[in-house]
Design an enzyme around this catalytic site. Structure first.
Site, PDB file in Angstrom:
ATOM      1  N   HIS A   1       0.435   0.567 -13.267  1.00  0.00           N
ATOM      2  CA  HIS A   1       1.151  -0.625 -13.711  1.00  0.00           C
ATOM      3  C   HIS A   1       2.646  -0.302 -13.799  1.00  0.00           C
ATOM      4  O   HIS A   1       3.022   0.747 -14.339  1.00  0.00           O
ATOM      5  CB  HIS A   1       0.620  -1.085 -15.079  1.00  0.00           C
TER       6      HIS A   1
ATOM      7  N   ASP B   1      -4.374  -4.700 -18.651  1.00  0.00           N
ATOM      8  CA  ASP B   1      -3.453  -3.552 -18.699  1.00  0.00           C
ATOM      9  C   ASP B   1      -3.560  -2.802 -20.033  1.00  0.00           C
ATOM     10  O   ASP B   1      -2.559  -2.270 -20.541  1.00  0.00           O
ATOM     11  CB  ASP B   1      -1.995  -4.013 -18.462  1.00  0.00           C
TER      12      ASP B   1
ATOM     13  N   ILE C   1      -7.521  -9.605 -11.265  1.00  0.00           N
ATOM     14  CA  ILE C   1      -8.074  -9.090 -12.522  1.00  0.00           C
ATOM     15  C   ILE C   1      -9.588  -8.988 -12.360  1.00  0.00           C
ATOM     16  O   ILE C   1     -10.250  -9.956 -11.978  1.00  0.00           O
ATOM     17  CB  ILE C   1      -7.695 -10.023 -13.699  1.00  0.00           C
ATOM     18  N   LEU C   2     -10.108  -7.803 -12.637  1.00  0.00           N
ATOM     19  CA  LEU C   2     -11.552  -7.610 -12.495  1.00  0.00           C
ATOM     20  C   LEU C   2     -12.261  -8.035 -13.775  1.00  0.00           C
ATOM     21  O   LEU C   2     -11.781  -7.783 -14.880  1.00  0.00           O
ATOM     22  CB  LEU C   2     -11.849  -6.138 -12.196  1.00  0.00           C
TER      23      LEU C   2
ATOM     24  N   GLY D   1       0.792  -1.239   0.000  1.00  0.00           N
ATOM     25  CA  GLY D   1       0.000   0.000   0.000  1.00  0.00           C
ATOM     26  C   GLY D   1       0.821   1.284   0.000  1.00  0.00           C
ATOM     27  O   GLY D   1       0.350   2.304   0.499  1.00  0.00           O
ATOM     28  N   SER D   2       2.023   1.253  -0.575  1.00  0.00           N
ATOM     29  CA  SER D   2       2.808   2.498  -0.591  1.00  0.00           C
ATOM     30  C   SER D   2       2.167   3.522  -1.524  1.00  0.00           C
ATOM     31  O   SER D   2       2.219   4.724  -1.256  1.00  0.00           O
ATOM     32  CB  SER D   2       4.268   2.236  -0.975  1.00  0.00           C
ATOM     33  N   ASN D   3       1.535   3.074  -2.598  1.00  0.00           N
ATOM     34  CA  ASN D   3       0.811   4.015  -3.473  1.00  0.00           C
ATOM     35  C   ASN D   3      -0.401   4.593  -2.745  1.00  0.00           C
ATOM     36  O   ASN D   3      -0.714   5.770  -2.888  1.00  0.00           O
ATOM     37  CB  ASN D   3       0.377   3.324  -4.772  1.00  0.00           C
TER      38      ASN D   3
ATOM     39  N   MET E   1      -3.910  -6.951  -6.918  1.00  0.00           N
ATOM     40  CA  MET E   1      -3.398  -8.003  -7.783  1.00  0.00           C
ATOM     41  C   MET E   1      -4.469  -8.998  -8.234  1.00  0.00           C
ATOM     42  O   MET E   1      -4.224 -10.182  -8.335  1.00  0.00           O
ATOM     43  CB  MET E   1      -2.232  -8.734  -7.074  1.00  0.00           C
TER      44      MET E   1
END
Ligand code: GAR
Length: 231
Positions: free
Chosen positions: A129, A165, A112-113, A35-37, A110
């Site tokens: 990404h 992506d 994929i929706l 969670g650094s972003n 991580m």
């Protein structure tokens, strides 16, 4: 005792607060790990001149260390190990529908929706990404960049659509891949750029400077990392 002025003052504050709540861009951040972003986004949203606020963070991983972040937002875990994909997304969609966010930020999420979520939240989901898309889609990007001897890499903030992506690109930041660089070193370098451009993109969203029309970003703002020249 006469306390009317006190009440008026209180009401004024309430109206001010109410206005801010109404105008703010409501953001939900989805994470799976460190969670650094998320932290970088939360820092940007805490600035007075940024009309955005995180209303909730969601993790598919109950052990994600990013969940330890402190802030005035809800924390929700939807453990993907407990449900099949359909059920996981059903729960996710139910939760999102209650929150009604303006923007959903995938930040190291991580999973994929599927089109169920993507269609419901069309043009409202963005992702970071760790490569210069459309190159190096998918996982283990830094490993592949290094093993293929690519000289330049970076990160991309893009809209999420049904191709992996593959959604329209909003912003990119790049860096040179030095000779003998390790995966960890490259990852660290690129993460630092992510922490600059992701919050910057959110600020542009909050200020309504990014719009999308028929899969094209209308106001594509080049976000470049300023670097000091070495003497
Ligand atoms: C980031 O480098 C992000 O680009 C990447 O995961 C890391 C999460 O770091 N995302 C992907 O690989 C998505 N395909 P963080 O949890 O510290 O923000």
């Amino acid at each position: 005792m006469y306390q009317q002025p006190l009440i008026i003052c209180h009401r004024k504050n309430t109206i001010k607060q109410f206005k801010k709540i109404v105008e703010d861009l409501k953001i939900v951040v989805l994470i799976s790990g460190k969670g650094s972003n998320l932290k970088a986004i939360a820092k940007e949203c805490s600035k007075k001149n940024v009309p955005a606020r995180i209303i909730s963070i969601i993790s598919n991983n109950p052990n994600a260390s990013g969940l330890q972040i402190k802030g005035k937002f809800k924390k929700k875990v939807i453990n993907d190990k407990l449900y099949d994909k359909k059920c996981f997304e059903f729960r996710l969609q139910n939760y999102l529908a209650k929150l009604k966010p303006d923007l959903i930020c995938l930040a190291g999420f991580m999973k994929i929706l599927s089109s169920l979520i993507i269609k419901k939240w069309k043009n409202k989901i963005i992702n970071v990404h760790p490569s210069l898309l459309p190159s190096f889609k998918g996982l283990k990007t830094h490993e592949r960049v290094i093993s293929e001897g690519v000289k330049k890499s970076g990160c991309t903030i893009h809209f999420v659509n049904e191709t992996l992506d593959g959604g329209p690109i909003i912003a990119q930041g790049s860096t040179m891949v030095k000779k003998n660089m390790t995966v960890k070193e490259l990852q660290k370098k690129i993460l630092k750029i992510e922490h600059i451009i992701y919050p910057e993109v959110i600020k542009l969203f909050a200020k309504k400077k990014i719009t999308i029309k028929s899969s094209k970003i209308k106001e594509k703002t080049p976000i470049t990392k300023k670097r000091k020249k070495k003497k």
